[in-house]
Design a protein around this motif. Structure first.
Motif, PDB file in Angstrom:
ATOM      1  N   GLY A 264       0.807  -1.212   0.000  1.00 11.90           N
ATOM      2  CA  GLY A 264       0.000   0.000   0.000  1.00 11.90           C
ATOM      3  C   GLY A 264       0.838   1.259   0.000  1.00 11.90           C
ATOM      4  O   GLY A 264       0.289   2.363  -0.062  1.00 11.90           O
ATOM      5  N   SER A 265       2.161   1.116   0.054  1.00 12.17           N
ATOM      6  CA  SER A 265       3.018   2.297  -0.035  1.00 12.17           C
ATOM      7  C   SER A 265       2.768   3.032  -1.343  1.00 12.17           C
ATOM      8  O   SER A 265       2.839   4.260  -1.409  1.00 12.17           O
ATOM      9  CB  SER A 265       4.486   1.891   0.070  1.00 12.17           C
ATOM     10  OG  SER A 265       4.786   1.378   1.345  1.00 12.17           O
ATOM     11  N   LEU A 266       2.507   2.276  -2.399  1.00 15.68           N
ATOM     12  CA  LEU A 266       1.954   2.816  -3.635  1.00 15.68           C
ATOM     13  C   LEU A 266       0.634   2.102  -3.905  1.00 15.68           C
ATOM     14  O   LEU A 266       0.464   0.931  -3.545  1.00 15.68           O
ATOM     15  CB  LEU A 266       2.893   2.571  -4.819  1.00 15.68           C
ATOM     16  CG  LEU A 266       4.267   3.245  -4.804  1.00 15.68           C
ATOM     17  CD1 LEU A 266       5.012   2.913  -6.092  1.00 15.68           C
ATOM     18  CD2 LEU A 266       4.161   4.747  -4.620  1.00 15.68           C
ATOM     19  N   ARG A 267      -0.305   2.785  -4.519  1.00 18.38           N
ATOM     20  CA  ARG A 267      -1.527   2.106  -4.947  1.00 18.38           C
ATOM     21  C   ARG A 267      -1.179   0.972  -5.907  1.00 18.38           C
ATOM     22  O   ARG A 267      -0.198   1.055  -6.656  1.00 18.38           O
ATOM     23  CB  ARG A 267      -2.465   3.092  -5.649  1.00 18.38           C
ATOM     24  CG  ARG A 267      -3.399   3.872  -4.743  1.00 18.38           C
ATOM     25  CD  ARG A 267      -4.318   4.744  -5.586  1.00 18.38           C
ATOM     26  NE  ARG A 267      -5.102   3.959  -6.532  1.00 18.38           N
ATOM     27  CZ  ARG A 267      -6.408   3.681  -6.396  1.00 18.38           C
ATOM     28  NH1 ARG A 267      -7.062   4.116  -5.337  1.00 18.38           N
ATOM     29  NH2 ARG A 267      -7.040   2.981  -7.319  1.00 18.38           N
ATOM     30  N   TYR A 268      -2.033  -0.033  -5.933  1.00 18.58           N
ATOM     31  CA  TYR A 268      -1.759  -1.201  -6.772  1.00 18.58           C
ATOM     32  C   TYR A 268      -1.670  -0.833  -8.245  1.00 18.58           C
ATOM     33  O   TYR A 268      -0.973  -1.503  -9.025  1.00 18.58           O
ATOM     34  CB  TYR A 268      -2.844  -2.261  -6.567  1.00 18.58           C
ATOM     35  CG  TYR A 268      -4.118  -2.011  -7.340  1.00 18.58           C
ATOM     36  CD1 TYR A 268      -4.345  -2.606  -8.576  1.00 18.58           C
ATOM     37  CD2 TYR A 268      -5.105  -1.155  -6.847  1.00 18.58           C
ATOM     38  CE1 TYR A 268      -5.509  -2.371  -9.292  1.00 18.58           C
ATOM     39  CE2 TYR A 268      -6.270  -0.911  -7.545  1.00 18.58           C
ATOM     40  CZ  TYR A 268      -6.472  -1.514  -8.768  1.00 18.58           C
ATOM     41  OH  TYR A 268      -7.610  -1.278  -9.476  1.00 18.58           O
ATOM     42  N   ASP A 269      -2.355   0.233  -8.665  1.00 15.25           N
ATOM     43  CA  ASP A 269      -2.366   0.605 -10.080  1.00 15.25           C
ATOM     44  C   ASP A 269      -1.345   1.699 -10.408  1.00 15.25           C
ATOM     45  O   ASP A 269      -1.350   2.237 -11.517  1.00 15.25           O
ATOM     46  CB  ASP A 269      -3.764   1.041 -10.513  1.00 15.25           C
ATOM     47  CG  ASP A 269      -4.364   2.131  -9.617  1.00 15.25           C
ATOM     48  OD1 ASP A 269      -3.677   2.561  -8.656  1.00 15.25           O
ATOM     49  OD2 ASP A 269      -5.518   2.545  -9.863  1.00 15.25           O
ATOM     50  N   HIS A 270      -0.478   2.023  -9.465  1.00 19.54           N
ATOM     51  CA  HIS A 270       0.602   2.966  -9.776  1.00 19.54           C
ATOM     52  C   HIS A 270       1.577   2.292 -10.736  1.00 19.54           C
ATOM     53  O   HIS A 270       1.916   1.115 -10.573  1.00 19.54           O
ATOM     54  CB  HIS A 270       1.319   3.371  -8.479  1.00 19.54           C
ATOM     55  CG  HIS A 270       2.284   4.497  -8.665  1.00 19.54           C
ATOM     56  ND1 HIS A 270       3.525   4.326  -9.247  1.00 19.54           N
ATOM     57  CD2 HIS A 270       2.195   5.810  -8.352  1.00 19.54           C
ATOM     58  CE1 HIS A 270       4.154   5.483  -9.278  1.00 19.54           C
ATOM     59  NE2 HIS A 270       3.378   6.405  -8.739  1.00 19.54           N
ATOM     60  N   PRO A 271       2.053   2.983 -11.742  1.00 20.38           N
ATOM     61  CA  PRO A 271       2.920   2.347 -12.753  1.00 20.38           C
ATOM     62  C   PRO A 271       4.154   1.670 -12.172  1.00 20.38           C
ATOM     63  O   PRO A 271       4.626   0.671 -12.729  1.00 20.38           O
ATOM     64  CB  PRO A 271       3.298   3.510 -13.674  1.00 20.38           C
ATOM     65  CG  PRO A 271       2.192   4.493 -13.522  1.00 20.38           C
ATOM     66  CD  PRO A 271       1.741   4.383 -12.097  1.00 20.38           C
ATOM     67  N   GLN A 272       4.690   2.212 -11.084  1.00 20.51           N
ATOM     68  CA  GLN A 272       5.917   1.637 -10.530  1.00 20.51           C
ATOM     69  C   GLN A 272       5.655   0.551  -9.476  1.00 20.51           C
ATOM     70  O   GLN A 272       6.605  -0.072  -9.002  1.00 20.51           O
ATOM     71  CB  GLN A 272       6.792   2.742  -9.912  1.00 20.51           C
ATOM     72  CG  GLN A 272       7.778   3.364 -10.887  1.00 20.51           C
ATOM     73  CD  GLN A 272       7.090   4.176 -11.960  1.00 20.51           C
ATOM     74  OE1 GLN A 272       6.329   5.096 -11.668  1.00 20.51           O
ATOM     75  NE2 GLN A 272       7.341   3.840 -13.221  1.00 20.51           N
ATOM     76  N   ASP A 273       4.422   0.322  -9.087  1.00 17.13           N
ATOM     77  CA  ASP A 273       4.133  -0.714  -8.091  1.00 17.13           C
ATOM     78  C   ASP A 273       4.157  -2.092  -8.748  1.00 17.13           C
ATOM     79  O   ASP A 273       3.452  -2.330  -9.734  1.00 17.13           O
ATOM     80  CB  ASP A 273       2.759  -0.478  -7.453  1.00 17.13           C
ATOM     81  CG  ASP A 273       2.431  -1.549  -6.424  1.00 17.13           C
ATOM     82  OD1 ASP A 273       3.020  -1.507  -5.328  1.00 17.13           O
ATOM     83  OD2 ASP A 273       1.611  -2.454  -6.721  1.00 17.13           O
ATOM     84  N   VAL A 274       4.973  -3.007  -8.199  1.00 19.79           N
ATOM     85  CA  VAL A 274       5.063  -4.351  -8.770  1.00 19.79           C
ATOM     86  C   VAL A 274       4.612  -5.420  -7.762  1.00 19.79           C
ATOM     87  O   VAL A 274       4.811  -6.604  -7.986  1.00 19.79           O
ATOM     88  CB  VAL A 274       6.497  -4.657  -9.263  1.00 19.79           C
ATOM     89  CG1 VAL A 274       6.834  -3.774 -10.460  1.00 19.79           C
ATOM     90  CG2 VAL A 274       7.524  -4.475  -8.156  1.00 19.79           C
ATOM     91  N   GLY A 275       3.994  -4.988  -6.645  1.00 14.15           N
ATOM     92  CA  GLY A 275       3.381  -5.944  -5.726  1.00 14.15           C
ATOM     93  C   GLY A 275       4.318  -6.412  -4.623  1.00 14.15           C
ATOM     94  O   GLY A 275       5.416  -5.906  -4.426  1.00 14.15           O
ATOM     95  N   GLY A 276       3.828  -7.427  -3.919  1.00 11.48           N
ATOM     96  CA  GLY A 276       4.566  -7.964  -2.784  1.00 11.48           C
ATOM     97  C   GLY A 276       5.846  -8.665  -3.212  1.00 11.48           C
ATOM     98  O   GLY A 276       5.942  -9.205  -4.311  1.00 11.48           O
ATOM     99  N   VAL A 277       6.824  -8.676  -2.290  1.00 11.56           N
ATOM    100  CA  VAL A 277       8.111  -9.299  -2.581  1.00 11.56           C
ATOM    101  C   VAL A 277       8.389 -10.390  -1.563  1.00 11.56           C
ATOM    102  O   VAL A 277       7.928 -10.340  -0.426  1.00 11.56           O
ATOM    103  CB  VAL A 277       9.247  -8.241  -2.554  1.00 11.56           C
ATOM    104  CG1 VAL A 277       9.480  -7.700  -1.142  1.00 11.56           C
ATOM    105  CG2 VAL A 277      10.540  -8.794  -3.138  1.00 11.56           C
ATOM    106  N   GLY A 278       9.129 -11.416  -1.999  1.00  9.36           N
ATOM    107  CA  GLY A 278       9.536 -12.479  -1.084  1.00  9.36           C
ATOM    108  C   GLY A 278       8.713 -13.739  -1.241  1.00  9.36           C
ATOM    109  O   GLY A 278       8.101 -13.990  -2.284  1.00  9.36           O
ATOM    110  N   HIS A 279       8.686 -14.542  -0.183  1.00  3.71           N
ATOM    111  CA  HIS A 279       8.028 -15.843  -0.228  1.00  3.71           C
ATOM    112  C   HIS A 279       6.550 -15.735  -0.586  1.00  3.71           C
ATOM    113  O   HIS A 279       6.009 -16.603  -1.273  1.00  3.71           O
ATOM    114  CB  HIS A 279       8.191 -16.526   1.127  1.00  3.71           C
ATOM    115  CG  HIS A 279       7.514 -17.856   1.215  1.00  3.71           C
ATOM    116  ND1 HIS A 279       7.870 -18.924   0.424  1.00  3.71           N
ATOM    117  CD2 HIS A 279       6.502 -18.297   2.012  1.00  3.71           C
ATOM    118  CE1 HIS A 279       7.102 -19.969   0.721  1.00  3.71           C
ATOM    119  NE2 HIS A 279       6.270 -19.612   1.671  1.00  3.71           N
ATOM    120  N   THR A 280       5.889 -14.689  -0.124  1.00  4.14           N
ATOM    121  CA  THR A 280       4.475 -14.498  -0.440  1.00  4.14           C
ATOM    122  C   THR A 280       4.278 -13.422  -1.504  1.00  4.14           C
ATOM    123  O   THR A 280       3.180 -12.892  -1.657  1.00  4.14           O
ATOM    124  CB  THR A 280       3.693 -14.106   0.832  1.00  4.14           C
ATOM    125  OG1 THR A 280       4.340 -12.977   1.442  1.00  4.14           O
ATOM    126  CG2 THR A 280       3.653 -15.250   1.821  1.00  4.14           C
TER     127      THR A 280
END
Length: 631
Positions: free
Chosen positions: A272-288
């Motif tokens: 949520g640091s960036l909205r999911y539809d922000h161009p630079q947001d690529v989602g969660g990182v790591g095992h999940t």
């Protein structure tokens, strides 16, 4: 001659309540109360002291009645997180089990760097009645009580054995609660006789105090080194952690990412640091995390951590960041976290540090290549199609999968909704799939991943933001751990929404057990099979919806996708505490696609005779061989 100081004669407990009511924080010109309310369950260790004081000064200190000491801490933590760590609650308990019940909540607060003030009663300081009811006698140390279990999980601990000792102890407690580096659980243990003892307090002790929450900037030399590292990187990746939210640095992060084109992955705390539809947001990182973020992590040459402490889920147990010569740049207000993974430290407040980085890089017009932007943008679009497939329900009149449950809520929620979760199979699905629409919509407690956190935390969040729709997402295993604060929500008229997912067992751990050769042993909620006594019989006939209703909460049962959508919409409109109950797949089928995109180290038995464990060990050794130390 020394000027005479005016005093007021009060008990220690009365003085503490008056003191707490006069404490404020200020950041960015905004001032608010530090201790917004006190939670309590009374017993002989606090009823005559703090209990009486809260009655005496009820106009100054709001009070909430809890049902479980641990859950009271969770409620206070939820309130603190929603309040950006600028305001929190106090929690008072009796001695004995009331005090030791605080330990889990205190650990959760400290692990997550969230402030909460704990005020457990304690045994007699004078020792005149020794041992008292519920006292644990320690033959080798007369000054030890069960409250000492709170020492390792507290950022500050003091036992107030004399009235005048309250003054320095209380001031130190406030200092730690408001320190963005040190904050966590703070414990003031209060002997029951001292609580009721009177003292002539200097009136200055009760004067309003405002504790400034600082935003330190970066050291110029560290900033210059950080700029050089970013300018020299071909495939940089930002990992946004919970510190982005604590600092209210979301806009600064967006500005930095837009100016440089650097993609932003997020931890559970940072989503949520960036909205999911922000161009630079690529989602969660790591095992999940998402396939997009994890592939970028594997090939990154510079990882820019912002407000993250790099847990094993984020680093995939040190197997994820595998690029040749990969380096780390860590923007963190805590030096301890700034130096992790042999990284370049940029010790500063997240918002201040990002602003300084953006300004410095604009001087050089620095930006990643168009090819890199196109690469992660295309990968992100492919991942969104996978999310759509998980959420889609072609047959609306059948039982939903867990992913379809989330899809139904995702379709309904807007940026004003807050979803809360902590444990089970839901965190993995949420981190991969949920489309966060605002900075504080996604509230995952995954530092301690404490079952039972969700319902009381939802109460705390709702108290901090009464205008928001607050959803506690809970599986059956978590629900059975701690449903008691439903009674509090009903009593106080706190209109939280409970989404209760029944899958008949510990779904997440069941899947992990199978993966590591444990064959799902002891993870399903089933009758024992007559043949071998294993838990493989029929599902237990437990009606959790009826249990929720018995605690006073309105319940909407949903058996199909269609009914679920209708129930969620009705619950969202409700102005009273409301539960949506839905049954999904059993614990035999853990949360399905998409699978984990990165490994997590859970050691597997080195010797075993059962084929499942032998095979799991072979796979484990292959993964372990890819681990690296970043030096």
């Amino acid at each position: 001659m020394t000027a005479q100081t005016s005093t007021t004669r009060l008990t220690v407990a009365q003085a503490l309540v008056r003191f707490l009511a006069a404490q404020y924080t200020e950041r960015d010109g905004v001032r608010q109360r530090l201790i917004g309310a006190t939670w309590g369950i009374f017993g002989h260790g606090n009823v005559a002291g703090l209990g009486q004081a809260l009655v005496e000064y009820g106009d100054d200190m709001p009070f909430h009645q809890g049902r479980n000491e641990q859950s009271m801490v969770h409620a206070a933590v939820g309130y603190a997180r929603q309040s950006n760590r600028l305001s929190t609650h106090a929690v008072t308990t009796s001695i004995g089990p009331g005090a030791t019940n605080l330990v889990t909540g205190a650990a959760l607060a400290t692990v997550n760097h969230l402030p909460v003030l704990l005020l457990p009663g304690d045994i007699f300081a004078t020792r005149v009645a020794d041992p008292v009811l519920q006292q644990l006698e320690v033959p080798y140390a007369g000054d030890v009580s069960v409250n000492d279990t709170l020492r390792p999980v507290s950022r500050y601990f003091d036992r107030v054995t004399r009235p005048e000792a309250l003054i320095p102890a209380a001031l130190q407690a406030m200092r730690v609660l408001t320190d963005p580096v040190e904050t966590g659980a703070v414990t003031l243990a209060l002997p029951q006789d001292v609580q009721a003892e009177a003292y002539d307090w200097p009136d200055e002790f009760f004067a309003e105090r405002t504790w400034a929450v600082r935003r330190p900037g970066a050291d110029p030399a560290e900033l210059a080194e950080a700029v050089r590292a970013i300018r020299g990187a071909r495939r940089p990746l930002i990992v946004a952690g919970g510190g982005v939210h604590h600092s209210r640095a979301e806009e600064a992060l967006a500005e930095f990412a837009e100016a440089t084109g650097i993609p932003v992955a997020s931890t559970q705390a940072g989503k949520g640091s960036l909205r999911y539809d922000h161009p630079q947001d690529v989602g969660g990182v790591g095992h999940t995390g998402t396939a997009t973020a994890d592939e970028l992590a594997r090939t990154a040459d510079l990882v820019i951590g912002v407000g993250t402490r790099y847990t094993d889920f984020t680093t995939a147990s040190h197997t994820l960041f595998a690029g040749d010569g990969v380096r780390f740049l860590n923007l963190n207000i805590a030096p301890y976290d700034g130096h992790k993974l042999a990284g370049l430290p940029l010790v500063a407040d997240a918002r201040s540090g990002l602003g300084e980085l953006t300004a410095a890089l604009r001087v050089h017009a620095h930006r990643v290549t168009d090819g890199y932007v196109a690469e992660y943008s295309e990968d992100k679009e492919r991942w969104e199609q996978r999310v759509d497939a998980c959420y889609e329900a072609e047959e609306p009149d059948v039982r939903p999968t867990q992913q379809q449950v989330l899809g139904a809520l995702d379709a309904l929620a807007d940026e004003s909704d807050v979803i809360i979760n902590a444990a089970g199979s839901l965190p993995g699905d949420l981190h991969k799939l949920w489309r966060a629409r605002s900075r504080d919509q996604y509230h995952l407690e995954y530092g301690y991943s404490c079952m039972g956190y969700e319902i009381p935390a939802a109460i705390g969040v709702k108290l901090a933001a009464p205008e928001r729709n607050v959803w506690a997402l809970v599986g059956d295993g978590t629900y059975l751990m701690m449903p008691t604060e439903i009674v509090t929500a009903v009593q106080e008229g706190i209109a939280i929404k409970l989404l209760l997912v029944q899958n008949h067992g510990y779904a997440s751990i069941g899947g992990l057990s199978e993966a590591v050769g444990g064959e799902r042993f002891g993870t399903a909620y089933r009758h024992r099979a007559p043949a071998d006594g294993s838990y493989t019989g029929a599902p237990l006939p437990v009606d959790l919806a009826a249990n929720v209703a018995s605690l006073g909460m309105r319940v909407l049962r949903a058996k199909t996708v269609r009914e679920l959508r209708e129930a969620l919409a009705e619950a969202r409109r409700a102005d009273t505490p409301t539960c949506v109950y839905v049954e999904t797949e059993t614990a035999d089928t853990v949360s399905g696609p998409p699978p984990a995109q990165a490994w997590w180290d859970v050691p597997v038995a080195e010797t075993a005779t059962r084929p499942s464990a032998v095979k799991a060990r072979e796979l484990y050794e292959r993964h372990v061989s890819t681990r690296r130390r970043h030096l």
